[in-house]
Structures are given as C-alpha cells and as structure tokens.
Design a protein around this motif. Structure first.
Motif, PDB file in Angstrom:
ATOM      1  N   CYS A 117      -1.415  -7.921  -7.211  1.00  0.00           N
ATOM      2  CA  CYS A 117      -0.111  -7.298  -7.409  1.00  0.00           C
ATOM      3  C   CYS A 117      -0.018  -6.944  -8.888  1.00  0.00           C
ATOM      4  CB  CYS A 117       0.990  -8.268  -6.995  1.00  0.00           C
ATOM      5  SG  CYS A 117       2.633  -7.540  -7.091  1.00  0.00           S
ATOM      6  N   LEU A 139       1.107  -2.230  -6.061  1.00  0.00           N
ATOM      7  CA  LEU A 139       1.844  -1.936  -7.304  1.00  0.00           C
ATOM      8  C   LEU A 139       3.292  -2.358  -7.137  1.00  0.00           C
ATOM      9  CD1 LEU A 139       0.286   1.540  -7.627  1.00  0.00           C
ATOM     10  CD2 LEU A 139       0.613   0.166  -9.677  1.00  0.00           C
ATOM     11  N   ARG A 140       3.850  -3.001  -8.149  1.00  0.00           N
ATOM     12  CA  ARG A 140       5.290  -3.282  -8.089  1.00  0.00           C
ATOM     13  C   ARG A 140       6.021  -2.324  -9.039  1.00  0.00           C
ATOM     14  NH1 ARG A 140       2.693  -7.610 -10.720  1.00  0.00           N
ATOM     15  NH2 ARG A 140       3.595  -8.128 -12.751  1.00  0.00           N
ATOM     16  N   SER A 141       5.572  -1.091  -9.044  1.00  0.00           N
ATOM     17  CA  SER A 141       6.183  -0.028  -9.848  1.00  0.00           C
ATOM     18  C   SER A 141       6.151   1.254  -9.024  1.00  0.00           C
ATOM     19  CB  SER A 141       5.402   0.173 -11.156  1.00  0.00           C
ATOM     20  OG  SER A 141       4.075   0.556 -10.876  1.00  0.00           O
ATOM     21  N   ALA A 142       6.916   2.237  -9.504  1.00  0.00           N
ATOM     22  CA  ALA A 142       6.903   3.552  -8.860  1.00  0.00           C
ATOM     23  C   ALA A 142       5.684   4.342  -9.352  1.00  0.00           C
ATOM     24  CB  ALA A 142       8.191   4.302  -9.178  1.00  0.00           C
ATOM     25  N   TYR A 147       1.978   5.220 -10.739  1.00  0.00           N
ATOM     26  CA  TYR A 147       0.669   4.658 -10.395  1.00  0.00           C
ATOM     27  C   TYR A 147      -0.442   5.275 -11.244  1.00  0.00           C
ATOM     28  CZ  TYR A 147       1.536   8.673  -7.362  1.00  0.00           C
ATOM     29  OH  TYR A 147       1.911   9.910  -6.887  1.00  0.00           O
ATOM     30  N   VAL A 173      -4.020   1.103  -1.513  1.00  0.00           N
ATOM     31  CA  VAL A 173      -3.086   1.057  -2.647  1.00  0.00           C
ATOM     32  C   VAL A 173      -1.688   1.387  -2.126  1.00  0.00           C
ATOM     33  CG1 VAL A 173      -2.517   2.000  -4.933  1.00  0.00           C
ATOM     34  CG2 VAL A 173      -4.919   1.920  -4.192  1.00  0.00           C
ATOM     35  N   HIS A 180       2.659   1.476  -3.455  1.00  0.00           N
ATOM     36  CA  HIS A 180       3.580   1.364  -4.586  1.00  0.00           C
ATOM     37  C   HIS A 180       5.009   1.190  -4.074  1.00  0.00           C
ATOM     38  CE1 HIS A 180       5.094   5.770  -5.047  1.00  0.00           C
ATOM     39  NE2 HIS A 180       4.791   5.545  -3.808  1.00  0.00           N
ATOM     40  N   THR A 186       7.581  -4.625  -2.192  1.00  0.00           N
ATOM     41  CA  THR A 186       6.175  -4.997  -2.432  1.00  0.00           C
ATOM     42  C   THR A 186       5.684  -5.940  -1.340  1.00  0.00           C
ATOM     43  OG1 THR A 186       6.560  -4.818  -4.812  1.00  0.00           O
ATOM     44  CG2 THR A 186       4.556  -5.936  -4.140  1.00  0.00           C
ATOM     45  N   ASN A 244       5.147  -4.076   1.824  1.00  0.00           N
ATOM     46  CA  ASN A 244       3.900  -3.291   1.741  1.00  0.00           C
ATOM     47  C   ASN A 244       2.690  -4.180   2.032  1.00  0.00           C
ATOM     48  OD1 ASN A 244       5.371  -1.058   0.980  1.00  0.00           O
ATOM     49  ND2 ASN A 244       4.864  -1.206  -1.208  1.00  0.00           N
ATOM     50  N   ASN A 287       4.569   3.411   2.180  1.00  0.00           N
ATOM     51  CA  ASN A 287       4.376   3.525   0.726  1.00  0.00           C
ATOM     52  C   ASN A 287       2.914   3.467   0.315  1.00  0.00           C
ATOM     53  OD1 ASN A 287       7.186   3.519   0.514  1.00  0.00           O
ATOM     54  ND2 ASN A 287       7.222   1.276   0.534  1.00  0.00           N
ATOM     55  N   HIS A 289       1.713  10.099  -0.163  1.00  0.00           N
ATOM     56  CA  HIS A 289       1.779   9.018   0.835  1.00  0.00           C
ATOM     57  C   HIS A 289       0.872   9.358   2.011  1.00  0.00           C
ATOM     58  CE1 HIS A 289       5.825   7.940  -1.087  1.00  0.00           C
ATOM     59  NE2 HIS A 289       4.944   7.040  -1.425  1.00  0.00           N
TER      60      HIS A 289
END
Ligand code: NAI
Length: 336
Positions: free
Chosen positions: A50, A75-78, A80, A94, A96, A308, A311, A323, A334
C-alpha cells in the motif's frame, strides 16, 4: 488473511486503516520507510503493498515485488505518476483511490489563495507578538478577478464553484473539456495571458510536466498568483523563483513541490534544509508552502482507507474493482 506492507505510514493513517483492515481480515504492517529499491525487501511475504505519493514504484521495484509474489500495488492516492504502470503490466495489478474528498483539495486551494491575498499568514504572526500594525498588509479583492483553472476534473470543478461563489470570473483549460458544463474554455495561452490567478488541477503526465515554465510565466500578467495543489513537477521551480524575483509573479501558493519527496511529510525543524531552492522559496514573503496537506481532512482519511481496503478485497479475493488501472491502446485508464 491478506497481508499488506503499508509504506510511508504516518500516525494519522493508522486508525482508519486498522479499523477497515480488522473488518475485512487484512493485516497491515505499518512501515515508516518509503518504498524504493532499498526498502522493497520489507514487502517479502506480503500479498500487496500500500503506497502513497512519494513512494517510488519504478520498474526495478516492481520486478522485485513480482519476484516476492506480491500481487497488488494499492495506491492510497488519486495520482499514480509514481508507479511505472507499463512495468507493472502483466506482473502486478494496480488500483488507486480516484476520489476521496475533492472538496478537501479544492477548499485548501482557496484557503491558500485567501491567506496569500489577504496576508493572513503575516497578520497571524504579528498579532501573536501584539503587533497590531497594518502596514504592508493591504491585499486585493477576489471579487471580479479572473481565475484560470487548468484541469476541470473533480477537484477543478469544485474549485470553480468556490471561485464563482466569490464573484470571480472563471476561465479554464483542459485537454478534454467537459461537455456538460457552462465552463468558459480557452486555450492554455489565453488562460496564461488573461488570468489574475492561475490554479493547477490537472494530473502530472509527460505533457503537463513543467506546464508552468519560464515561457509560460513570460505570457502571464504581472502580479499573477499561482496556486499548485496538484503535483510539484507541473511547475519548473527554478522558473517560478526567477519569476518571483523579477516581480512578474505576485504570489505563489504551493502545496506540492518538484523535489518534495526528500523533504515533505517529516519534521525537519532541527536540521539545515539541503534544498536551497525550496529554502529560498519559503523565505519569500509572497510564497506560502504547505507540505502536501490539501487532502488531509477527517472525511478524506476515512474515505481513503475505506476505498483502499475495498480495492484490496476486490482484487485479491476475486471480485470486480472499478478503481483498477490498466493500459489500453497506450493510454492509462480504469480497466472496466
Ligand atoms: P481528475 O482526473 O478528476 O481531473 C483531472 C483533469 O485534468 C481532467 O479533466 C483531465 O481531462 C485534465 N487533464 C488531463 N491532462 C491534461 C492536460 N495535459 N492539460 C490540461 N488538463 C488535463 O483528477 P482530480 O481528482 O481532479 O485530481 C487532480 C489532481 O490533483 C490529481 O492528478 C493529483 O495530482 C492532485 N491531487 C492532489 C492532492 C493533494 O493533497 N495536494 C490530493 C488529490 C489529488
């Protein structure tokens, strides 16, 4: 149980991830280290990693993760841009968090703008020392000013609504203009030439890297205010510094910085800052720097953890994940 190596962990990440992890039989190993070639071995034995914005998930890291049997980069963000998706293709999946609180970022952009143009940062320091002088604090009204918004996605459009609430005139540039909107789209050059304030809300890509460089600054109005809550490398920081020194740029509000990975998110107050350019920018009276905190609201932290974990569960337990990121016809999007 799903095992996840959680890189670049901060105290504020843990409560919501521990909660959603426990509810979904996921064990997070919280690591202070950022993911890179030196720290990738810490992911051995895990099913997923993560990662956040300053973890460097390049081709070499991906090959190592693949070799350890890791299957997912969550990813714990928008954004990438720090993951080499081409290198991951066929090796690791992957995902996000496309939207966790666009309001958090748009509101922070406005907070920075108001702080800057009304000199709140200076007034705060003064009154704490019982200095009630107003000399040098004159600002300007936002009402009636033209704001140029680069990128009219989730965050950009909320920022536009906020600006309209202030009675500002909004113009925008986007590579893919929204079809269903009343936004006045212009070319990038026209936006640079007409705007009193420019706010960046596009992703960092090969096309947008240094979208604000010396040439772009040359086209701007004298005294322009530049806001960047998106990604540091959208702005050529050397060119910005020169623009400020030449009095062309009136103010800069920066939540992100090109070389932030080495500096941001840590307490470096007892140290000499090695990045002289950042030190110079921070020393300027008309520059406000926050350390990539635009996302940091309670609502956003809750949503980031929830999405997250969803996901991770969807991808590793065989469900559909809206996502998940894929490369289709050379473009990232996506998987759908
Ligand atoms: P989004 O994907 O909803 O919108 C991005 C917009 O940029 C889209 O309308 C897209 O068409 C446009 N765009 C793409 N390429 C472009 C180009 N070459 N020129 C002009 N426009 C272009 O993304 P969202 O959610 O609005 O986020 C925007 C950015 O904000 C993210 O990419 C991320 O880098 C940044 N961000 C920063 C945070 C912070 O804490 N400072 C937190 C979350 C996101």
């Amino acid at each position: 149980m799903i095992k996840v190596a959680f890189y670049d962990a901060k105290a504020y990440d843990r409560p919501s991830f521990e909660r959603f992890g426990a509810e979904n039989d996921i064990h997070f190993t919280f690591l202070e280290a950022k993911l890179n070639e030196d720290t990738v071995a810490l992911a051995q034995g895990c099913d997923a990693v993560c990662v956040f914005v300053n973890d460097n998930v390049n081709g070499a890291v991906i090959d190592q993760l693949h070799g350890y049997g890791v299957r997912l980069i969550a990813l714990r963000s928008a954004g990438y841009n720090n993951v080499d998706l081409k290198a991951a293709d066929g090796k690791l999946r992957v995902a996000h968090v496309p939207a966790y609180s666009p309001y958090a970022v748009a509101e922070h952009a406005m907070a920075l703008l108001l702080t800057s143009v009304r000199r709140v940062h200076k007034a705060y320091n003064r009154t704490r020392e019982f200095n009630f002088s107003l000399n040098g604090l004159a600002g300007f009204d936002l009402h009636g000013k033209t704001v140029g918004v680069v990128g009219t996605g989730r965050i950009g459009r909320i920022f536009i609504d906020i600006c309209r609430g202030f009675g500002m005139h909004v113009i925008a540039y986007d590579l893919f203009p929204a079809k269903d909107s009343d936004i006045e789209y212009v070319t990038l050059d026209e936006l640079l030439e007409r705007s009193d304030i420019i706010s960046l809300h596009c992703p960092l890509t090969d096309e947008t890297r240094h979208i604000i460089d010396a040439e772009a600054i040359g086209k701007m109005k004298k005294g322009v205010v530049i806001i960047n809550t998106s990604r540091g490398a959208l702005i050529d920081a050397d060119a910005l510094l020169e623009g400020i020194k030449a009095r062309k740029v009136g103010a800069a509000c920066l939540d992100v910085y090109e070389e932030e990975a080495e500096v941001f998110f840590e307490d470096r107050s007892g140290h000499i800052l090695n990045d002289e350019r950042l030190a110079r920018l921070i020393s300027m009276p008309n520059v406000i720097v926050t350390s990539h905190q635009a996302f940091l609201t309670e609502e956003a932290l809750y949503n980031i953890a929830e999405t997250t974990v969803n996901n991770i569960v969807a991808i590793l337990r065989g469900g559909k994940c809206p996502n998940e990121l894929c490369i289709k016809d050379g473009k990232i999007g996506h998987c759908g």
